[in-house]
Motif scaffolding. Structure first.
Motif, PDB file in Angstrom:
ATOM      1  N   GLY A  35       0.700  -1.208  -0.021  1.00 49.18           N
ATOM      2  CA  GLY A  35      -0.098  -0.001  -0.004  1.00 49.18           C
ATOM      3  C   GLY A  35       0.772   1.419  -0.222  1.00 49.18           C
ATOM      4  O   GLY A  35       0.603   2.419  -0.717  1.00 49.18           O
ATOM      5  N   LYS A  36       2.056   0.978   0.792  1.00 50.84           N
ATOM      6  CA  LYS A  36       2.812   2.334   0.891  1.00 50.84           C
ATOM      7  C   LYS A  36       3.445   2.676  -0.603  1.00 50.84           C
ATOM      8  O   LYS A  36       3.703   3.789  -1.079  1.00 50.84           O
ATOM      9  CB  LYS A  36       3.928   2.116   1.824  1.00 50.84           C
ATOM     10  N   ALA A  37       3.713   1.666  -1.509  1.00 46.04           N
ATOM     11  CA  ALA A  37       4.178   1.847  -2.712  1.00 46.04           C
ATOM     12  C   ALA A  37       3.099   2.188  -3.809  1.00 46.04           C
ATOM     13  O   ALA A  37       3.471   2.614  -5.026  1.00 46.04           O
ATOM     14  CB  ALA A  37       4.783   0.581  -3.308  1.00 46.04           C
ATOM     15  N   LEU A  38       2.036   2.361  -3.495  1.00 45.75           N
ATOM     16  CA  LEU A  38       0.708   2.905  -4.394  1.00 45.75           C
ATOM     17  C   LEU A  38       0.944   4.398  -4.909  1.00 45.75           C
ATOM     18  O   LEU A  38       1.099   4.966  -3.936  1.00 45.75           O
ATOM     19  CB  LEU A  38      -0.743   2.792  -3.850  1.00 45.75           C
ATOM     20  N   PRO A  39       1.008   4.615  -6.028  1.00 45.45           N
ATOM     21  CA  PRO A  39       1.164   5.983  -6.549  1.00 45.45           C
ATOM     22  C   PRO A  39      -0.174   6.723  -6.072  1.00 45.45           C
ATOM     23  O   PRO A  39      -1.215   6.348  -5.476  1.00 45.45           O
ATOM     24  CB  PRO A  39       0.779   6.000  -8.231  1.00 45.45           C
ATOM     25  N   ALA A  40       0.133   7.997  -5.808  1.00 48.21           N
ATOM     26  CA  ALA A  40      -1.050   9.029  -5.150  1.00 48.21           C
ATOM     27  C   ALA A  40      -2.152   8.992  -6.036  1.00 48.21           C
ATOM     28  O   ALA A  40      -2.274   8.993  -7.229  1.00 48.21           O
ATOM     29  CB  ALA A  40      -0.286  10.346  -4.994  1.00 48.21           C
ATOM     30  N   LEU A  41      -3.227   9.005  -5.551  1.00 38.44           N
ATOM     31  CA  LEU A  41      -4.716   9.068  -6.213  1.00 38.44           C
ATOM     32  C   LEU A  41      -4.997  10.399  -6.495  1.00 38.44           C
ATOM     33  O   LEU A  41      -4.874  11.376  -5.561  1.00 38.44           O
ATOM     34  CB  LEU A  41      -5.712   8.568  -5.358  1.00 38.44           C
ATOM     35  N   PRO A  42      -5.099  10.960  -7.865  1.00 40.28           N
ATOM     36  CA  PRO A  42      -5.478  12.585  -7.835  1.00 40.28           C
ATOM     37  C   PRO A  42      -6.551  12.616  -7.105  1.00 40.28           C
ATOM     38  O   PRO A  42      -7.525  12.024  -7.130  1.00 40.28           O
ATOM     39  CB  PRO A  42      -5.510  12.297  -9.432  1.00 40.28           C
ATOM     40  N   ASP A  43      -6.548  14.056  -6.784  1.00 42.80           N
ATOM     41  CA  ASP A  43      -7.492  14.747  -5.980  1.00 42.80           C
ATOM     42  C   ASP A  43      -8.922  14.539  -6.758  1.00 42.80           C
ATOM     43  O   ASP A  43      -9.929  14.396  -6.151  1.00 42.80           O
ATOM     44  CB  ASP A  43      -7.404  16.015  -5.602  1.00 42.80           C
ATOM     45  N   ALA A  44      -9.107  14.601  -7.976  1.00 43.55           N
ATOM     46  CA  ALA A  44     -10.133  14.787  -8.809  1.00 43.55           C
ATOM     47  C   ALA A  44     -10.783  13.067  -8.764  1.00 43.55           C
ATOM     48  O   ALA A  44     -11.917  13.049  -9.053  1.00 43.55           O
ATOM     49  CB  ALA A  44      -9.561  14.869 -10.274  1.00 43.55           C
ATOM     50  N   ASP A  45      -9.924  12.111  -8.328  1.00 45.93           N
ATOM     51  CA  ASP A  45     -10.530  10.981  -8.019  1.00 45.93           C
ATOM     52  C   ASP A  45     -11.115  10.501  -6.626  1.00 45.93           C
ATOM     53  O   ASP A  45     -11.730   9.501  -6.690  1.00 45.93           O
ATOM     54  CB  ASP A  45      -9.513   9.765  -8.714  1.00 45.93           C
ATOM     55  N   ARG A  46     -10.835  11.486  -5.906  1.00 46.87           N
ATOM     56  CA  ARG A  46     -11.209  11.244  -4.660  1.00 46.87           C
ATOM     57  C   ARG A  46     -12.665  11.850  -4.501  1.00 46.87           C
ATOM     58  O   ARG A  46     -12.781  12.714  -3.653  1.00 46.87           O
ATOM     59  CB  ARG A  46     -10.320  12.086  -3.411  1.00 46.87           C
ATOM     60  N   ILE A  47     -13.747  11.162  -4.997  1.00 50.52           N
ATOM     61  CA  ILE A  47     -15.013  11.563  -5.089  1.00 50.52           C
ATOM     62  C   ILE A  47     -15.916  10.569  -4.476  1.00 50.52           C
ATOM     63  O   ILE A  47     -15.395   9.501  -4.481  1.00 50.52           O
ATOM     64  CB  ILE A  47     -15.540  12.083  -6.617  1.00 50.52           C
ATOM     65  N   ASP A  48     -17.035  10.738  -4.101  1.00 50.46           N
ATOM     66  CA  ASP A  48     -18.010   9.799  -3.464  1.00 50.46           C
ATOM     67  C   ASP A  48     -18.235   8.671  -4.614  1.00 50.46           C
ATOM     68  O   ASP A  48     -18.405   7.703  -4.067  1.00 50.46           O
ATOM     69  CB  ASP A  48     -19.401  10.411  -3.302  1.00 50.46           C
ATOM     70  N   ALA A  49     -18.538   9.023  -5.875  1.00 46.83           N
ATOM     71  CA  ALA A  49     -18.641   7.851  -6.680  1.00 46.83           C
ATOM     72  C   ALA A  49     -17.825   6.761  -6.912  1.00 46.83           C
ATOM     73  O   ALA A  49     -17.854   5.791  -7.220  1.00 46.83           O
ATOM     74  CB  ALA A  49     -18.859   8.649  -8.238  1.00 46.83           C
ATOM     75  N   ASN A  50     -16.576   7.276  -6.306  1.00 49.37           N
ATOM     76  CA  ASN A  50     -15.173   6.340  -6.547  1.00 49.37           C
ATOM     77  C   ASN A  50     -15.334   5.578  -5.257  1.00 49.37           C
ATOM     78  O   ASN A  50     -14.252   4.543  -5.180  1.00 49.37           O
ATOM     79  CB  ASN A  50     -13.975   6.893  -6.883  1.00 49.37           C
ATOM     80  N   LYS A  51     -15.897   5.812  -4.099  1.00 51.61           N
ATOM     81  CA  LYS A  51     -15.566   5.166  -2.806  1.00 51.61           C
ATOM     82  C   LYS A  51     -16.351   3.820  -2.890  1.00 51.61           C
ATOM     83  O   LYS A  51     -17.340   3.665  -3.703  1.00 51.61           O
ATOM     84  CB  LYS A  51     -16.452   5.952  -2.059  1.00 51.61           C
ATOM     85  N   VAL A  52     -15.581   2.827  -2.396  1.00 49.91           N
ATOM     86  CA  VAL A  52     -16.204   1.683  -2.070  1.00 49.91           C
ATOM     87  C   VAL A  52     -17.114   1.225  -1.151  1.00 49.91           C
ATOM     88  O   VAL A  52     -16.433   1.329   0.223  1.00 49.91           O
ATOM     89  CB  VAL A  52     -15.080   0.537  -2.344  1.00 49.91           C
ATOM     90  N   PRO A  53     -18.345   1.256  -1.023  1.00 48.72           N
ATOM     91  CA  PRO A  53     -19.241   0.945   0.153  1.00 48.72           C
ATOM     92  C   PRO A  53     -18.860  -0.279   0.505  1.00 48.72           C
ATOM     93  O   PRO A  53     -18.441  -1.482  -0.015  1.00 48.72           O
ATOM     94  CB  PRO A  53     -20.439   0.989  -0.544  1.00 48.72           C
ATOM     95  N   GLY A  54     -18.967  -0.455   1.858  1.00 49.15           N
ATOM     96  CA  GLY A  54     -18.769  -1.788   2.397  1.00 49.15           C
ATOM     97  C   GLY A  54     -17.567  -1.905   3.097  1.00 49.15           C
ATOM     98  O   GLY A  54     -17.045  -2.957   3.811  1.00 49.15           O
ATOM     99  N   CYS A  55     -16.601  -1.055   3.140  1.00 47.61           N
ATOM    100  CA  CYS A  55     -15.037  -0.873   3.691  1.00 47.61           C
ATOM    101  C   CYS A  55     -15.191  -0.557   4.868  1.00 47.61           C
ATOM    102  O   CYS A  55     -15.928   0.786   5.394  1.00 47.61           O
ATOM    103  CB  CYS A  55     -14.184  -0.152   2.865  1.00 47.61           C
ATOM    104  N   ALA A  56     -14.364  -0.745   5.971  1.00 46.51           N
ATOM    105  CA  ALA A  56     -14.350  -0.325   7.205  1.00 46.51           C
ATOM    106  C   ALA A  56     -13.486   1.045   7.200  1.00 46.51           C
ATOM    107  O   ALA A  56     -13.881   2.018   7.863  1.00 46.51           O
ATOM    108  CB  ALA A  56     -13.456  -1.204   8.152  1.00 46.51           C
ATOM    109  N   ALA A  57     -12.911   1.274   6.239  1.00 47.86           N
ATOM    110  CA  ALA A  57     -12.038   2.644   6.182  1.00 47.86           C
ATOM    111  C   ALA A  57     -12.653   3.267   4.710  1.00 47.86           C
ATOM    112  O   ALA A  57     -13.295   2.476   3.913  1.00 47.86           O
ATOM    113  CB  ALA A  57     -10.445   2.210   5.921  1.00 47.86           C
ATOM    114  N   GLN A  58     -12.222   4.400   4.501  1.00 45.70           N
ATOM    115  CA  GLN A  58     -12.606   5.019   3.094  1.00 45.70           C
ATOM    116  C   GLN A  58     -11.651   4.560   2.105  1.00 45.70           C
ATOM    117  O   GLN A  58     -10.207   4.269   2.420  1.00 45.70           O
ATOM    118  CB  GLN A  58     -12.433   6.429   2.998  1.00 45.70           C
TER     119      GLN A  58
END
Length: 143
Positions: A35-58
């Protein structure tokens, strides 16, 4: 990972890596390192439509189509969830939708022993992430 290795080959690589780690403490630490090696997610992709429901975390999961392949970008506010999604991206990203749909994720994750090492809520979140990836692949096949 070898460019365009099959999803089964990538799973075999992961199984070898997990087997070398031995105990679950080492395996969970390894997942967190992924997970630490994942490239940063662009801010434009941090939207509700891209959230995965059912996860303990965002968890955010963005989908890109390039030619006949699907690429996934993701992030989480939890180190373990971010590691789990990084592992899934290693398996699923840059693959044709049909290959994604043909892959038995539940058997693969069981082979890695991941669900057994997670709490029920985290395992449910992992399944939700897989479901979102498979839904995106199914939608791409229908187009």
């Amino acid at each position: 990972m070898t460019p365009h290795a099959s999803i089964d080959d990538t799973l075999a690589e992961l199984v070898e890596e997990f087997d070398l780690l031995g105990d679950w403490e080492g395996r969970i630490e390894y997942v967190i390192e992924l997970g630490k090696a994942l490239p940063a997610l662009p801010d434009a992709d941090r939207i509700d439509a891209n959230k995965v429901p059912g996860c303990a975390a965002q968890v955010w999961l963005a989908v890109r189509r390039r030619d006949d392949r699907m690429t996934f970008l993701a992030d989480s506010d939890s180190a373990l969830s971010k590691g789990n999604i990084a592992l899934l991206l290693r398996l699923y990203s840059d693959r044709p939708p049909a290959e994604i749909l043909a892959f038995d994720a539940r058997a693969a994750l069981d082979r890695l022993g991941l669900p057994a090492a997670l709490t029920r809520q985290r395992a449910n979140g992992l399944n939700a992430m897989v479901g979102r990836i498979r839904d995106a692949a199914a939608a791409a096949v229908q187009k």
